[in-house]
Design a protein around this motif. Structure first.
Motif, PDB file in Angstrom:
ATOM      1  N   ASN A   1      -8.966   3.081   9.814  1.00  0.00           N
ATOM      2  CA  ASN A   1     -10.536   3.443   9.621  1.00  0.00           C
ATOM      3  C   ASN A   1     -10.692   2.846   8.274  1.00  0.00           C
ATOM      4  O   ASN A   1     -11.712   3.420   7.418  1.00  0.00           O
ATOM      5  CB  ASN A   1     -10.662   4.731   9.525  1.00  0.00           C
ATOM      6  N   ILE A   2     -10.451   1.573   7.937  1.00  0.00           N
ATOM      7  CA  ILE A   2     -10.857   0.812   6.773  1.00  0.00           C
ATOM      8  C   ILE A   2     -12.048   0.499   6.918  1.00  0.00           C
ATOM      9  O   ILE A   2     -12.730   0.425   5.478  1.00  0.00           O
ATOM     10  CB  ILE A   2      -9.835  -0.365   6.554  1.00  0.00           C
ATOM     11  N   ALA A   3     -12.923   0.498   7.680  1.00  0.00           N
ATOM     12  CA  ALA A   3     -14.508   0.278   7.826  1.00  0.00           C
ATOM     13  C   ALA A   3     -15.195   1.359   7.322  1.00  0.00           C
ATOM     14  O   ALA A   3     -16.290   1.137   6.722  1.00  0.00           O
ATOM     15  CB  ALA A   3     -14.814  -0.002   9.304  1.00  0.00           C
ATOM     16  N   SER A   4     -14.660   2.470   7.106  1.00  0.00           N
ATOM     17  CA  SER A   4     -15.054   3.674   6.364  1.00  0.00           C
ATOM     18  C   SER A   4     -14.502   3.646   4.760  1.00  0.00           C
ATOM     19  O   SER A   4     -15.527   3.875   4.027  1.00  0.00           O
ATOM     20  CB  SER A   4     -14.586   5.139   6.951  1.00  0.00           C
ATOM     21  N   GLN A   5     -13.470   3.426   4.527  1.00  0.00           N
ATOM     22  CA  GLN A   5     -12.986   3.558   3.365  1.00  0.00           C
ATOM     23  C   GLN A   5     -11.554   2.782   3.169  1.00  0.00           C
ATOM     24  O   GLN A   5     -10.840   3.127   4.230  1.00  0.00           O
ATOM     25  CB  GLN A   5     -12.762   4.847   2.865  1.00  0.00           C
ATOM     26  N   SER A   6     -11.444   1.897   2.411  1.00  0.00           N
ATOM     27  CA  SER A   6     -10.112   1.253   2.334  1.00  0.00           C
ATOM     28  C   SER A   6      -9.278   2.040   1.519  1.00  0.00           C
ATOM     29  O   SER A   6      -9.449   2.654   0.792  1.00  0.00           O
ATOM     30  CB  SER A   6     -10.198  -0.390   1.872  1.00  0.00           C
ATOM     31  N   PRO A   7      -7.932   1.779   1.884  1.00  0.00           N
ATOM     32  CA  PRO A   7      -6.717   2.155   0.908  1.00  0.00           C
ATOM     33  C   PRO A   7      -6.894   1.287  -0.242  1.00  0.00           C
ATOM     34  O   PRO A   7      -7.123   0.168  -0.337  1.00  0.00           O
ATOM     35  CB  PRO A   7      -5.354   2.295   1.714  1.00  0.00           C
ATOM     36  N   SER A   8      -6.327   1.744  -1.440  1.00  0.00           N
ATOM     37  CA  SER A   8      -6.049   0.932  -2.631  1.00  0.00           C
ATOM     38  C   SER A   8      -4.702   0.316  -2.375  1.00  0.00           C
ATOM     39  O   SER A   8      -3.681   0.650  -1.828  1.00  0.00           O
ATOM     40  CB  SER A   8      -6.254   1.773  -3.994  1.00  0.00           C
TER      41      SER A   8
ATOM     42  N   LYS B   1      -3.399  15.536  15.705  1.00  0.00           N
ATOM     43  CA  LYS B   1      -2.077  15.936  15.943  1.00  0.00           C
ATOM     44  C   LYS B   1      -1.142  14.685  15.594  1.00  0.00           C
ATOM     45  O   LYS B   1      -0.125  14.835  14.976  1.00  0.00           O
ATOM     46  CB  LYS B   1      -1.817  16.591  17.166  1.00  0.00           C
ATOM     47  N   GLU B   2      -1.522  13.306  15.976  1.00  0.00           N
ATOM     48  CA  GLU B   2      -0.692  12.546  15.870  1.00  0.00           C
ATOM     49  C   GLU B   2      -0.889  11.599  14.631  1.00  0.00           C
ATOM     50  O   GLU B   2      -0.262  10.606  14.339  1.00  0.00           O
ATOM     51  CB  GLU B   2      -0.970  11.576  17.003  1.00  0.00           C
ATOM     52  N   ASN B   3      -1.772  12.082  13.781  1.00  0.00           N
ATOM     53  CA  ASN B   3      -2.060  11.678  12.402  1.00  0.00           C
ATOM     54  C   ASN B   3      -2.756  10.087  12.766  1.00  0.00           C
ATOM     55  O   ASN B   3      -2.367   9.237  11.905  1.00  0.00           O
ATOM     56  CB  ASN B   3      -0.776  11.506  11.689  1.00  0.00           C
ATOM     57  N   ILE B   4      -3.462   9.947  13.491  1.00  0.00           N
ATOM     58  CA  ILE B   4      -4.373   8.712  13.931  1.00  0.00           C
ATOM     59  C   ILE B   4      -5.717   8.973  13.259  1.00  0.00           C
ATOM     60  O   ILE B   4      -6.423   9.688  13.673  1.00  0.00           O
ATOM     61  CB  ILE B   4      -4.160   8.526  15.415  1.00  0.00           C
ATOM     62  N   PHE B   5      -6.400   7.951  12.485  1.00  0.00           N
ATOM     63  CA  PHE B   5      -7.514   8.099  11.798  1.00  0.00           C
ATOM     64  C   PHE B   5      -8.356   6.874  12.300  1.00  0.00           C
ATOM     65  O   PHE B   5      -7.941   5.698  12.155  1.00  0.00           O
ATOM     66  CB  PHE B   5      -7.389   8.012  10.414  1.00  0.00           C
ATOM     67  N   VAL B   6      -9.296   7.310  13.080  1.00  0.00           N
ATOM     68  CA  VAL B   6     -10.343   6.366  13.483  1.00  0.00           C
ATOM     69  C   VAL B   6     -11.627   6.923  13.079  1.00  0.00           C
ATOM     70  O   VAL B   6     -11.960   8.137  13.045  1.00  0.00           O
ATOM     71  CB  VAL B   6     -10.324   5.899  14.861  1.00  0.00           C
ATOM     72  N   SER B   7     -12.780   5.924  13.301  1.00  0.00           N
ATOM     73  CA  SER B   7     -14.112   6.628  13.296  1.00  0.00           C
ATOM     74  C   SER B   7     -14.566   6.761  14.559  1.00  0.00           C
ATOM     75  O   SER B   7     -14.470   5.746  15.791  1.00  0.00           O
ATOM     76  CB  SER B   7     -15.059   5.692  12.377  1.00  0.00           C
ATOM     77  N   PHE B   8     -15.493   7.686  15.008  1.00  0.00           N
ATOM     78  CA  PHE B   8     -16.125   8.015  16.221  1.00  0.00           C
ATOM     79  C   PHE B   8     -17.707   7.787  16.052  1.00  0.00           C
ATOM     80  O   PHE B   8     -18.133   8.312  15.260  1.00  0.00           O
ATOM     81  CB  PHE B   8     -15.990   9.635  16.803  1.00  0.00           C
TER      82      PHE B   8
ATOM     83  N   HIS C   1      -5.925  -3.475   9.741  1.00  0.00           N
ATOM     84  CA  HIS C   1      -5.675  -4.748   8.788  1.00  0.00           C
ATOM     85  C   HIS C   1      -4.288  -4.881   8.707  1.00  0.00           C
ATOM     86  O   HIS C   1      -3.235  -4.679   9.616  1.00  0.00           O
ATOM     87  CB  HIS C   1      -6.122  -4.023   7.399  1.00  0.00           C
ATOM     88  N   VAL C   2      -3.722  -5.811   7.812  1.00  0.00           N
ATOM     89  CA  VAL C   2      -2.195  -6.177   7.798  1.00  0.00           C
ATOM     90  C   VAL C   2      -1.269  -5.049   7.434  1.00  0.00           C
ATOM     91  O   VAL C   2      -0.109  -5.269   7.291  1.00  0.00           O
ATOM     92  CB  VAL C   2      -2.083  -7.418   6.932  1.00  0.00           C
ATOM     93  N   PHE C   3      -1.796  -3.689   7.216  1.00  0.00           N
ATOM     94  CA  PHE C   3      -0.772  -2.665   6.889  1.00  0.00           C
ATOM     95  C   PHE C   3      -0.395  -1.916   8.302  1.00  0.00           C
ATOM     96  O   PHE C   3       0.274  -1.051   8.236  1.00  0.00           O
ATOM     97  CB  PHE C   3      -1.406  -1.784   5.756  1.00  0.00           C
ATOM     98  N   ASN C   4      -1.393  -2.529   9.053  1.00  0.00           N
ATOM     99  CA  ASN C   4      -1.093  -1.692  10.640  1.00  0.00           C
ATOM    100  C   ASN C   4      -0.074  -2.680  11.470  1.00  0.00           C
ATOM    101  O   ASN C   4       0.211  -3.791  11.143  1.00  0.00           O
ATOM    102  CB  ASN C   4      -2.360  -1.831  11.497  1.00  0.00           C
TER     103      ASN C   4
ATOM    104  N   PHE D   1       0.773  -1.086   0.018  1.00  0.00           N
ATOM    105  CA  PHE D   1      -0.139   0.132  -0.061  1.00  0.00           C
ATOM    106  C   PHE D   1       0.818   1.215   0.069  1.00  0.00           C
ATOM    107  O   PHE D   1       2.002   1.125   0.270  1.00  0.00           O
ATOM    108  CB  PHE D   1      -0.951  -0.247   1.280  1.00  0.00           C
ATOM    109  N   ASP D   2       0.330   2.288  -0.401  1.00  0.00           N
ATOM    110  CA  ASP D   2       1.046   3.719  -0.690  1.00  0.00           C
ATOM    111  C   ASP D   2       0.670   4.591   0.689  1.00  0.00           C
ATOM    112  O   ASP D   2      -0.072   5.735   0.436  1.00  0.00           O
ATOM    113  CB  ASP D   2       0.929   4.417  -1.774  1.00  0.00           C
ATOM    114  N   ILE D   3       0.979   4.070   1.922  1.00  0.00           N
ATOM    115  CA  ILE D   3       0.462   4.925   2.976  1.00  0.00           C
ATOM    116  C   ILE D   3       1.665   5.247   3.781  1.00  0.00           C
ATOM    117  O   ILE D   3       2.688   4.633   4.128  1.00  0.00           O
ATOM    118  CB  ILE D   3      -0.289   3.722   4.171  1.00  0.00           C
ATOM    119  N   PRO D   4       1.896   6.605   3.784  1.00  0.00           N
ATOM    120  CA  PRO D   4       3.065   7.294   4.209  1.00  0.00           C
ATOM    121  C   PRO D   4       3.126   6.589   5.899  1.00  0.00           C
ATOM    122  O   PRO D   4       2.246   6.446   6.587  1.00  0.00           O
ATOM    123  CB  PRO D   4       2.835   8.937   4.304  1.00  0.00           C
TER     124      PRO D   4
END
Length: 416
Positions: free
Chosen positions: A50-57, A379-386, A396-399, A40-43
């Motif tokens: 937050n893949i439950a909202s939208q997966s990376p390609s 600030k910590e660049n952490i993406f989750v859903s509330f 997922h396996v990229f974490n 994956f191209d995740i920095p």
């Protein structure tokens, strides 16, 4: 003993109280996965949970999409077969993921709401019939049934989520089974809860729906691709799945399996490619009354979209390199330590045996300042859903374990 060995040992020590659920979801595993972030191209500085909202390609899916975009610049090179052959390949890939023997039972659709509307369009009820839903289902899997119930003067019956924190998942499963009676015409539910990851014993639900001659409609959007689901074993009447979450497809793609109940049903649109012999473009005005076999009639118009189809084929090809239970094992390993810490800090998380490992909710104590927590995570660049007072973690396996630990540290800091 290392953390990996501790998790494996704890799995062996499980009691048999939850055997039906654990056996079905756990029997497919035979190995563990290593981290797959390189696909994956995740920095590096981004923690995406937050893949439950939208997966990376996948990188390969991005490449396939770009190639298809370029193909459109030279339409004179697009042959007739491009409208049909890739679709067959795509259906076969999805059929393999959910264990469907005949790919003709798969329809390519644009969304879950489209698939559920197709299902509802082919169900006739009697006044007083009951449609059983799980409390706080995703809206697309509620509105369609509300409308159908109003049309036939039927009744929506909700299987309530228990208030208790201990044994919550077990009791919720019992509530679902108890809601199914001779009045039940349809049970429509996810095989996990979309917001908190509670596992539902769909095998037991299927058994009871058959006893009461009820339809079982499954929304697999938050599970299929990351959690084992076998159509062959469960035999739902329909399975509808969004493609842009755990199946890594582009937004606007979904899949539907239709069982024998829907073999001669009515589609909600008349797409020319779904008719028999539509591959013969020179004879299209020799109008054909017959549809292609089984679920082909339910595919959306222009489902042969070259860009979307190629991206989906690449994504499902990548996904099929892994076993879905291995994904569960990987997610359990990287989250186990943090789950224990969060529980000790006063958060509620469903018992491990009754929740998915790739998606689960963390209920925050009432005292926490959610606004402050959101600012800290940003600030910590952490993406989750509330979701209300819950944080939904979907990994997922990229974490990595460090990703989950960083999130956990932020939550505990706010609680302190």
């Amino acid at each position: 003993m290392c953390h990996f060995e501790q998790v494996r040992k704890s799995r062996k020590d499980l009691t048999t109280v939850q055997n039906d659920i654990f056996y079905f979801y756990g029997k497919y595993s035979n190995m563990s996965l290593s981290n797959q972030k390189h696909l994956f191209d995740i920095p590096e500085e981004i923690i995406y949970l937050n893949i439950a909202s939208q997966s990376p390609s996948f990188k390969s899916s991005e490449t396939a999409g770009i190639k298809a975009v370029k193909e459109k610049t030279r339409p004179y090179l697009i042959t007739t077969s491009r409208y049909f052959d890739p679709i067959i390949q795509l259906k076969k890939l999805f059929a393999k993921i959910v264990e469907v023997e005949d790919y003709n039972r798969i329809a390519c659709i644009p969304s879950v709401s489209y698939g559920l509307s197709t299902v509802a369009n082919n169900i006739q009820l009697q006044e007083g019939d009951e449609i059983v839903l799980v409390e706080e289902q995703f809206p697309s899997n509620y509105y369609v049934w509300e409308k159908l119930a109003q049309q036939y003067k039927a009744v929506i019956k909700i299987a309530k989520q228990p208030d208790a924190t201990q044994g919550k998942g077990k009791q919720w499963n019992e509530n679902i089974l108890n809601a199914i009676t001779d009045k039940t015409a349809v049970v429509a539910m996810g095989n996990i809860h979309w917001a908190n990851g509670t596992l539902f014993d769909v095998k037991a639900v299927r058994k009871k729906t058959l006893e009461h001659n009820s339809l079982l409609i499954i929304d697999g959007s938050q599970s299929v691709g990351a959690l084992p689901f076998s159509v062959k074993e469960i035999q739902p009447d329909a399975l509808i799945c969004a493609g842009y979450k755990w199946l890594f497809g582009p937004y606007g793609c979904a899949y539907a399996y239709f069982g024998s109940y829907f073999d001669n049903g009515n589609p909600i649109e008349e797409n020319w490619t779904n008719r028999l012999d539509s591959e013969n473009l020179s004879g299209l005005t020799n109008y054909q009354s017959k549809y292609k076999p089984l679920a082909n009639r339910y595919s959306v118009g222009e489902h042969g979209s070259f860009i979307y189809v190629e991206m989906q084929i690449a994504a499902l090809t990548e996904l099929l390199r892994w076993k879905q239970m291995d994904i569960q094992n990987y997610c359990e390993i990287i989250t186990s330590s943090s789950v224990s810490k969060l529980k000790e800090a006063g958060c509620f998380i469903e018992d491990s045996d009754f929740r998915a490992k790739h998606l689960f909710g963390v209920e925050m104590p009432i005292s926490i300042n959610l606004v402050s927590l959101k600012e800290r995570l940003a600030k910590e660049n952490i993406f989750v859903s509330f979701r209300g007072n819950y944080i939904r973690i979907s990994c997922h396996v990229f974490n990595t374990e460090k990703d989950i630990e960083k999130l956990t540290n932020c939550i505990i800091a706010e609680l302190a």
